[in-house]
Scaffold this active site. Structure first.
Site, mmCIF file in Angstrom:
data_model
loop_
_atom_site.group_PDB
_atom_site.id
_atom_site.type_symbol
_atom_site.label_atom_id
_atom_site.label_comp_id
_atom_site.label_asym_id
_atom_site.label_seq_id
_atom_site.Cartn_x
_atom_site.Cartn_y
_atom_site.Cartn_z
ATOM 1 N N TYR A 129 0.852 -1.192 0.000
ATOM 2 C CA TYR A 129 0.000 0.000 0.000
ATOM 3 C C TYR A 129 0.890 1.243 0.000
ATOM 4 O O TYR A 129 1.228 1.813 1.037
ATOM 5 C CB TYR A 129 -0.955 -0.002 1.202
ATOM 6 C CG TYR A 129 -1.973 -1.128 1.162
ATOM 7 C CD1 TYR A 129 -2.213 -1.848 -0.017
ATOM 8 C CD2 TYR A 129 -2.701 -1.481 2.284
ATOM 9 C CE1 TYR A 129 -3.131 -2.880 -0.058
ATOM 10 C CE2 TYR A 129 -3.623 -2.512 2.255
ATOM 11 C CZ TYR A 129 -3.829 -3.215 1.081
ATOM 12 O OH TYR A 129 -4.740 -4.244 1.054
ATOM 13 N N HIS B 159 -0.555 -12.328 0.474
ATOM 14 C CA HIS B 159 -1.471 -11.391 -0.173
ATOM 15 C C HIS B 159 -2.284 -12.002 -1.328
ATOM 16 O O HIS B 159 -3.494 -11.824 -1.404
ATOM 17 C CB HIS B 159 -0.670 -10.176 -0.676
ATOM 18 C CG HIS B 159 -1.461 -8.907 -0.770
ATOM 19 N ND1 HIS B 159 -0.919 -7.676 -0.522
ATOM 20 C CD2 HIS B 159 -2.745 -8.669 -1.102
ATOM 21 C CE1 HIS B 159 -1.843 -6.748 -0.697
ATOM 22 N NE2 HIS B 159 -2.967 -7.330 -1.051
ATOM 23 N N SER C 261 -12.683 -4.567 0.372
ATOM 24 C CA SER C 261 -13.569 -3.671 -0.399
ATOM 25 C C SER C 261 -15.035 -3.976 -0.071
ATOM 26 O O SER C 261 -15.864 -4.158 -0.967
ATOM 27 C CB SER C 261 -13.315 -3.765 -1.911
ATOM 28 O OG SER C 261 -12.061 -3.231 -2.252
ATOM 29 N N PRO C 262 -15.391 -4.003 1.226
ATOM 30 C CA PRO C 262 -16.757 -4.395 1.598
ATOM 31 C C PRO C 262 -17.819 -3.410 1.116
ATOM 32 O O PRO C 262 -18.982 -3.776 0.990
ATOM 33 C CB PRO C 262 -16.706 -4.428 3.139
ATOM 34 C CG PRO C 262 -15.596 -3.490 3.500
ATOM 35 C CD PRO C 262 -14.578 -3.651 2.410
ATOM 36 N N LEU C 263 -17.404 -2.165 0.853
ATOM 37 C CA LEU C 263 -18.386 -1.157 0.420
ATOM 38 C C LEU C 263 -18.369 -0.985 -1.103
ATOM 39 O O LEU C 263 -19.013 -0.091 -1.632
ATOM 40 C CB LEU C 263 -18.096 0.182 1.121
ATOM 41 C CG LEU C 263 -18.071 0.095 2.653
ATOM 42 C CD1 LEU C 263 -17.640 1.411 3.279
ATOM 43 C CD2 LEU C 263 -19.453 -0.324 3.184
ATOM 44 N N GLY C 264 -17.594 -1.808 -1.772
ATOM 45 C CA GLY C 264 -17.549 -1.727 -3.239
ATOM 46 C C GLY C 264 -16.273 -1.119 -3.771
ATOM 47 O O GLY C 264 -16.120 -0.942 -4.982
HETATM 48 N N1 LIG Z 1 -6.387 -8.450 0.169
HETATM 49 C C1 LIG Z 1 -6.550 -7.729 -0.909
HETATM 50 O O1 LIG Z 1 -6.196 -8.117 -2.030
HETATM 51 C C2 LIG Z 1 -7.188 -6.373 -0.770
HETATM 52 C C3 LIG Z 1 -7.606 -5.648 -1.906
HETATM 53 C C4 LIG Z 1 -8.220 -4.421 -1.703
HETATM 54 C C5 LIG Z 1 -8.403 -3.923 -0.424
HETATM 55 N N2 LIG Z 1 -7.957 -4.632 0.661
HETATM 56 C C6 LIG Z 1 -8.145 -4.143 2.055
HETATM 57 O O2 LIG Z 1 -9.531 -3.942 2.279
HETATM 58 C C7 LIG Z 1 -9.736 -2.621 2.757
HETATM 59 C C8 LIG Z 1 -11.097 -2.116 2.327
HETATM 60 O O3 LIG Z 1 -11.204 -2.073 0.927
HETATM 61 P P1 LIG Z 1 -11.161 -0.694 0.091
HETATM 62 O O4 LIG Z 1 -10.544 0.370 0.903
HETATM 63 O O5 LIG Z 1 -10.569 -1.060 -1.221
HETATM 64 O O6 LIG Z 1 -12.682 -0.396 -0.221
HETATM 65 P P2 LIG Z 1 -14.012 -0.120 0.654
HETATM 66 O O7 LIG Z 1 -13.755 -0.416 2.065
HETATM 67 O O8 LIG Z 1 -15.110 -0.847 -0.017
HETATM 68 O O9 LIG Z 1 -14.224 1.431 0.404
HETATM 69 C C9 LIG Z 1 -13.347 2.365 0.947
HETATM 70 C C10 LIG Z 1 -13.952 3.736 0.866
HETATM 71 O O10 LIG Z 1 -15.188 3.720 1.542
HETATM 72 C C11 LIG Z 1 -15.441 4.987 2.063
HETATM 73 N N3 LIG Z 1 -16.204 4.767 3.305
HETATM 74 C C12 LIG Z 1 -15.815 4.021 4.369
HETATM 75 N N4 LIG Z 1 -16.762 4.010 5.311
HETATM 76 C C13 LIG Z 1 -17.774 4.777 4.850
HETATM 77 C C14 LIG Z 1 -19.025 5.186 5.387
HETATM 78 N N5 LIG Z 1 -19.424 4.759 6.589
HETATM 79 N N6 LIG Z 1 -19.805 5.989 4.636
HETATM 80 C C15 LIG Z 1 -19.406 6.418 3.413
HETATM 81 N N7 LIG Z 1 -18.209 6.074 2.846
HETATM 82 C C16 LIG Z 1 -17.424 5.262 3.566
HETATM 83 C C17 LIG Z 1 -14.094 5.604 2.373
HETATM 84 O O11 LIG Z 1 -14.162 6.959 2.017
HETATM 85 P P3 LIG Z 1 -13.106 8.077 2.541
HETATM 86 O O12 LIG Z 1 -11.820 7.717 1.834
HETATM 87 O O13 LIG Z 1 -13.720 9.331 2.068
HETATM 88 O O14 LIG Z 1 -12.964 7.917 4.007
HETATM 89 C C18 LIG Z 1 -13.125 4.775 1.565
HETATM 90 O O15 LIG Z 1 -12.358 5.483 0.622
HETATM 91 C C19 LIG Z 1 -8.552 -1.848 2.153
HETATM 92 O O16 LIG Z 1 -8.375 -0.599 2.767
HETATM 93 C C20 LIG Z 1 -7.446 -2.827 2.345
HETATM 94 O O17 LIG Z 1 -7.000 -2.775 3.689
HETATM 95 C C21 LIG Z 1 -7.368 -5.852 0.492
#
Ligand SMILES: NC(=O)c1ccc[n+]([C@@H]2O[C@H](COP(=O)([O-])OP(=O)(O)OC[C@H]3O[C@@H](n4cnc5c(N)ncnc54)[C@H](OP(=O)(O)O)[C@@H]3O)[C@@H](O)[C@H]2O)c1
Length: 287
Positions: free
Chosen positions: A53, A128, A208-211
């Site tokens: 990251y 990973h 990416s639980p929120l998409g």
């Molecule tokens: N293992 C893997 O291959 C892999 C791949 C991808 C991600 N990940 C991990 O999974 C985590 C989560 O995935 P992600 O960050 O890709 O996507 P996500 O959690 O689906 O979405 C992240 C975005 O959601 C917004 N958000 C969070 N809470 C919210 C709420 N209550 N209301 C409105 N918006 C909200 C945030 O906005 P703001 O930025 O404006 O706060 C953030 O930028 C990553 O951070 C990483 O640690 C792992």
């Protein structure tokens, strides 16, 4: 916050995903530190990161270093915080993501993560992503060696299918504690892995639980039932989404990403949001 279990450790049922604070579109350091501190204030005790990251080639581990800095500058007790990092993905700096699952590389990467996190043993170390050029058993064998050497406290895998989950757990001698796969209203094909984790009593961390970073804000407009339940409950659609996931199985621990204090503070409230059977059925059918 309500808690759930990873290995023998209880962690807040909602974790913090660190990725948005270190890749494209990241905020300045001050806002990132404020976001991590807000998460800790709200009871978050699981922080997910990875050495990959980062944005530029010369700043590998940007997110790990940021988390270490935020933990060190937090006024309160952080001894119960489980930092979960990963190795096996790389970012050469041109925006791409590459793989290296060779045992030697994973061991080097773990040593570098240990230094950046400033700990004697990494809380949870996750392989990973499978590297098609390296036998899966060899990559997971390196994680087993790290566990045996005491460099990592717990071992996890990510982006694994059911066969790989069973194989990894065998190689680790039954010590696999977590699986991190993509799972959200838009991406549900990880249900078999989630169900297998529930059967084996292994934590399932939806990524990416929120998409995903660019689409998380649109969750309610893309999936109307999430917006409708949110309106009826007077909470955000994102909170409804996380509560829906938590209801899937006691092993689920979502790790929503955040780069602002407001979003993580909102997300953690999902741990206490109990949805009815009728609401869950509607959300299951949304898509
Ligand atoms: N293992 C893997 O291959 C892999 C791949 C991808 C991600 N990940 C991990 O999974 C985590 C989560 O995935 P992600 O960050 O890709 O996507 P996500 O959690 O689906 O979405 C992240 C975005 O959601 C917004 N958000 C969070 N809470 C919210 C709420 N209550 N209301 C409105 N918006 C909200 C945030 O906005 P703001 O930025 O404006 O706060 C953030 O930028 C990553 O951070 C990483 O640690 C792992």
């Amino acid at each position: 916050m309500r808690t759930r279990r990873i290995g023998d450790v209880q962690v807040g049922a909602i974790g913090l995903g660190g990725m948005p604070m270190s890749i494209e579109g990241r905020p300045d350091e001050q806002r990132s530190i404020a976001t991590i501190h807000a998460a800790l204030d709200a009871g978050v005790t699981l922080i997910d990161t990875a050495d990959a990251y980062h944005l530029h080639a010369n700043e590998v581990g940007h997110n790990e270093a940021l988390i270490a800095k935020a933990l060190a500058s937090y006024g309160g007790d952080t001894s119960d915080v489980l930092v979960a990092t990963k190795g096996g993905h790389l970012r050469p700096g041109d925006g791409s993501w590459t793989l290296n699952g060779s045992p030697d590389y994973l061991k080097q990467a773990c040593d570098a993560s240990l230094k950046r996190l400033g700990v004697d043993a990494i809380g949870l170390y996750q392989f990973h992503r499978p590297d098609p050029k390296v036998p899966y058993a060899d990559s997971v064998g390196a994680i087993r060696d790290l566990l045996d050497a005491g460099k990592i406290r717990y071992a996890g895998i990510s982006n694994a299918d059911p066969e790989q989950i069973r194989q990894a757990n065998d190689i680790l001698g039954g010590r696999l504690v977590s699986v991190q796969n993509q799972f959200s209203p838009a991406f549900r094909s990880s249900e078999p892995e989630l169900e297998l984790c529930a059967e084996l009593d292994i934590a399932f961390l939806p990524w990416s639980p929120l998409g995903g970073i660019s689409r998380a804000g649109e969750l309610g407009s893309r999936f109307a039932p999430f917006a409708e339940v949110a309106q009826a409950r007077d909470v955000s659609p994102q909170q409804v989404c996380l509560a829906w996931m938590l209801a899937k199985a006691p092993v689920v621990i979502p790790i929503p990403g955040s780069s602002r204090p407001e979003t993580i503070t909102d997300s953690v409230k999902a741990a206490d949001l109990e949805l009815s059977a009728e609401e869950l059925t509607r959300l299951d059918a949304a898509g």
